[in-house]
Design an enzyme around this catalytic site. Sequence first.
Site, PDB file in Angstrom:
ATOM      1  N   ARG A 145      -6.347 -18.260  -9.090  1.00 52.09           N
ATOM      2  CA  ARG A 145      -7.176 -17.827  -7.938  1.00 52.09           C
ATOM      3  C   ARG A 145      -8.264 -16.849  -8.399  1.00 52.09           C
ATOM      4  O   ARG A 145      -8.318 -16.345  -9.592  1.00 52.09           O
ATOM      5  CB  ARG A 145      -6.201 -17.182  -6.900  1.00 52.09           C
ATOM      6  CG  ARG A 145      -5.219 -17.672  -6.359  1.00 52.09           C
ATOM      7  CD  ARG A 145      -4.040 -17.149  -5.501  1.00 52.09           C
ATOM      8  NE  ARG A 145      -4.860 -16.605  -4.272  1.00 52.09           N
ATOM      9  CZ  ARG A 145      -4.160 -15.650  -3.384  1.00 52.09           C
ATOM     10  NH1 ARG A 145      -2.970 -15.380  -3.650  1.00 52.09           N
ATOM     11  NH2 ARG A 145      -4.925 -15.452  -2.357  1.00 52.09           N
ATOM     12  N   ARG A 205      -4.797 -24.254   1.457  1.00 55.07           N
ATOM     13  CA  ARG A 205      -3.830 -24.392   2.588  1.00 55.07           C
ATOM     14  C   ARG A 205      -4.317 -25.298   3.667  1.00 55.07           C
ATOM     15  O   ARG A 205      -3.919 -25.992   4.555  1.00 55.07           O
ATOM     16  CB  ARG A 205      -3.911 -23.153   3.380  1.00 55.07           C
ATOM     17  CG  ARG A 205      -2.738 -22.114   2.707  1.00 55.07           C
ATOM     18  CD  ARG A 205      -2.648 -21.040   3.221  1.00 55.07           C
ATOM     19  NE  ARG A 205      -1.571 -20.238   2.543  1.00 55.07           N
ATOM     20  CZ  ARG A 205      -1.402 -18.801   2.782  1.00 55.07           C
ATOM     21  NH1 ARG A 205      -2.119 -17.904   3.459  1.00 55.07           N
ATOM     22  NH2 ARG A 205      -0.253 -18.714   2.138  1.00 55.07           N
ATOM     23  N   ASP A 249      -3.990 -15.424   7.528  1.00 53.95           N
ATOM     24  CA  ASP A 249      -2.637 -16.009   6.995  1.00 53.95           C
ATOM     25  C   ASP A 249      -1.780 -16.829   7.922  1.00 53.95           C
ATOM     26  O   ASP A 249      -1.031 -17.447   7.578  1.00 53.95           O
ATOM     27  CB  ASP A 249      -1.847 -14.661   6.456  1.00 53.95           C
ATOM     28  CG  ASP A 249      -2.544 -14.164   5.330  1.00 53.95           C
ATOM     29  OD1 ASP A 249      -3.364 -14.758   4.639  1.00 53.95           O
ATOM     30  OD2 ASP A 249      -2.151 -12.906   4.993  1.00 53.95           O
ATOM     31  N   GLY A 251      -1.247 -12.042  -4.726  1.00 52.06           N
ATOM     32  CA  GLY A 251      -2.745 -11.795  -4.841  1.00 52.06           C
ATOM     33  C   GLY A 251      -3.182 -10.325  -4.501  1.00 52.06           C
ATOM     34  O   GLY A 251      -4.201  -9.725  -5.017  1.00 52.06           O
ATOM     35  N   GLN A 299      -8.788  -7.681   0.459  1.00 53.35           N
ATOM     36  CA  GLN A 299      -8.139  -7.285  -0.903  1.00 53.35           C
ATOM     37  C   GLN A 299      -9.467  -7.047  -1.728  1.00 53.35           C
ATOM     38  O   GLN A 299      -9.304  -5.822  -2.341  1.00 53.35           O
ATOM     39  CB  GLN A 299      -7.724  -8.665  -1.509  1.00 53.35           C
ATOM     40  CG  GLN A 299      -6.322  -9.080  -0.774  1.00 53.35           C
ATOM     41  CD  GLN A 299      -5.544 -10.309  -1.253  1.00 53.35           C
ATOM     42  OE1 GLN A 299      -6.389 -10.792  -2.573  1.00 53.35           O
ATOM     43  NE2 GLN A 299      -4.420 -10.704  -1.110  1.00 53.35           N
ATOM     44  N   ARG A 302       0.754  -1.307   0.127  1.00 53.75           N
ATOM     45  CA  ARG A 302      -0.023   0.050  -0.122  1.00 53.75           C
ATOM     46  C   ARG A 302       0.917   1.270  -0.108  1.00 53.75           C
ATOM     47  O   ARG A 302       0.342   2.132  -0.376  1.00 53.75           O
ATOM     48  CB  ARG A 302      -1.101  -0.092   1.041  1.00 53.75           C
ATOM     49  CG  ARG A 302      -2.088  -1.107   0.930  1.00 53.75           C
ATOM     50  CD  ARG A 302      -2.781  -1.525   2.266  1.00 53.75           C
ATOM     51  NE  ARG A 302      -3.824  -2.323   2.159  1.00 53.75           N
ATOM     52  CZ  ARG A 302      -3.869  -3.643   1.903  1.00 53.75           C
ATOM     53  NH1 ARG A 302      -2.851  -4.197   1.797  1.00 53.75           N
ATOM     54  NH2 ARG A 302      -5.133  -4.486   2.045  1.00 53.75           N
ATOM     55  N   LYS A 351      -5.996 -19.627  -1.256  1.00 53.76           N
ATOM     56  CA  LYS A 351      -4.773 -18.926  -0.992  1.00 53.76           C
ATOM     57  C   LYS A 351      -3.631 -19.114  -2.077  1.00 53.76           C
ATOM     58  O   LYS A 351      -4.153 -19.501  -2.906  1.00 53.76           O
ATOM     59  CB  LYS A 351      -4.629 -18.855   0.554  1.00 53.76           C
ATOM     60  CG  LYS A 351      -5.466 -18.283   1.595  1.00 53.76           C
ATOM     61  CD  LYS A 351      -5.603 -16.705   1.422  1.00 53.76           C
ATOM     62  CE  LYS A 351      -6.414 -16.181   2.505  1.00 53.76           C
ATOM     63  NZ  LYS A 351      -6.953 -14.743   2.184  1.00 53.76           N
TER      64      LYS A 351
HETATM   65  C1  S3P Z   1      -4.448  -9.099   2.065  1.00 56.99           C
HETATM   66  C2  S3P Z   1      -5.487  -9.765   2.634  1.00 56.99           C
HETATM   67  C3  S3P Z   1      -5.999 -11.346   2.892  1.00 56.99           C
HETATM   68  C4  S3P Z   1      -4.628 -11.829   3.148  1.00 56.99           C
HETATM   69  C5  S3P Z   1      -3.431 -11.411   2.232  1.00 56.99           C
HETATM   70  C6  S3P Z   1      -3.138  -9.990   2.221  1.00 56.99           C
HETATM   71  C7  S3P Z   1      -4.271  -7.768   1.932  1.00 56.99           C
HETATM   72  O1  S3P Z   1      -6.460 -11.667   1.768  1.00 56.99           O
HETATM   73  O2  S3P Z   1      -4.515 -13.228   3.252  1.00 56.99           O
HETATM   74  O3  S3P Z   1      -2.162 -12.187   2.361  1.00 56.99           O
HETATM   75  O4  S3P Z   1      -2.992  -7.115   2.266  1.00 56.99           O
HETATM   76  O5  S3P Z   1      -5.264  -6.939   1.793  1.00 56.99           O
HETATM   77  P1  S3P Z   1      -8.153 -11.597   1.521  1.00 56.99           P
HETATM   78  O6  S3P Z   1      -8.620 -10.457   1.292  1.00 56.99           O
HETATM   79  O7  S3P Z   1      -8.298 -12.431   0.258  1.00 56.99           O
HETATM   80  O8  S3P Z   1      -8.541 -12.358   2.537  1.00 56.99           O
END
Ligand code: S3P
Length: 439
Positions: A127, A351, A320, A99, A174, A31, A347
């Site tokens: 994904r 997992r 996580d 991701g 996310q 970010r 993920k």
């Molecule tokens: C993240 C959100 C999570 C997390 C990922 C990082 C982020 O994912 O698992 O490692 O930085 O916004 P999800 O939003 O899919 O839960």
Amino acid sequence: MSDSLTEFHVSPGGALCGRIRVPGDKSISHRSIMLGSLADGVTRVSGFLQGEDSLATLGAFRAMGVEIEGPHDGRVVIHGVGRKGLKAPAQPLDLGNSGTSMRLLAGLLAGQGLDLVLTGDASLSGRPMRRVTAPLAQMGARVEATDAGTAPLHIRPVEALHGIDFALPVASAQVKSCVLLAGLYADGETCVTEPAPTRDHTERMLQGFGYEVRREGNRICLRGGGRLRACDIDVPADISSAAFFLVGASIAPGSDLLLEHVGMNPTRDGVINILRLMGADIEVSNERSMGGEPVADLRVRHAALHGIHIPEDQVPLAIDEFPALFVAAACAEGETVLTGAEELRVKESDRIQAMADGLQALGVDARPTPDGMTIQGGALRGGEVDSHGDHRIAMSFAMAALRADGDIRIRDCANVNTSFPDFGRLAGEAGLHIVTENG
Ligand code: S3P
């Protein structure tokens, strides 16, 4: 980069002692590059994670014309180009295994009037992306996935985006961040309602950049069209990386480890709450605030853990950390049950399956369910496990060796570099008997 030839060989036993600082928070590092690039002025970042995932984000913004100095020892200087200053990259943006890069960039770029493609590695290309393309389409964006709803994502220019009032179908930071970042470029107000609290780094950092974000209960709103003002960002150590050491020191007799400057955002601290419910001895000290994020030092000592039914409200707060927590459960007395965690199946790997397979290979009674796992604590033997190219699976099984009665060999570990490039060295210094073999 997934390289199935990189392996961890971990000899049994040992204890984790001393004082370490794990690398910078991955979510905050991503970010910092995104908002710093869109800001007016120069943003200076320290503690930046020099892992492949956050470097993929950094490379993407360089490819869109942003001048970025570093990283040098975690220091990055971003010369912001302002809200409309990005340029279309000459080639598709390759986001590797990340991701977060793909889902947040899909939103951030949806209203820029650019034509570009986001790609990733085999794991990222499998994904689910409809969770972001669907709300973006509601906003008037044209972000096209494959027929299977996966990457590559093709972002096409549109005249304008309009704000939406979106209820997240899954508790995902996310997806929330994707919609809010698209909302910066939308007419009117964009609101996201979350079914449960998820990490709020995007909201906090937007406010740090002088952008107004309104939160009413579980609903977060912002208005499009505003400007971001550059600022300095100190990235705390990643609690998700600290988690391997919290588990390792808890399960290994004789351990006494201090983890310094760990990010303690209340939307991320589920791992501490869960371990404490299991009987862990974790002391929080030196609590302070760094640039809008709480930070503390954590002292963890060995303790006898017992099995629990993990409260479902902790699941998004530790999303996580379950690979590491499954190892804690395998070393605990009695049964541990996880439910309500189907997200773990999408993920970097599935997992639930990957951890159940690996734990069973080490002689643990681990039964996967559609949305979690039931684990009977007991003895761990040595053996071979496959990380499936998933960084967190690899590091979790490395910690399992502290309590195994034979060597653990972990395949396909190169992706540890996505979040924790120095894991082998740091874990070795703390007392894990780990050797990394490259082919
Ligand atoms: C993240 C959100 C999570 C997390 C990922 C990082 C982020 O994912 O698992 O490692 O930085 O916004 P999800 O939003 O899919 O839960």
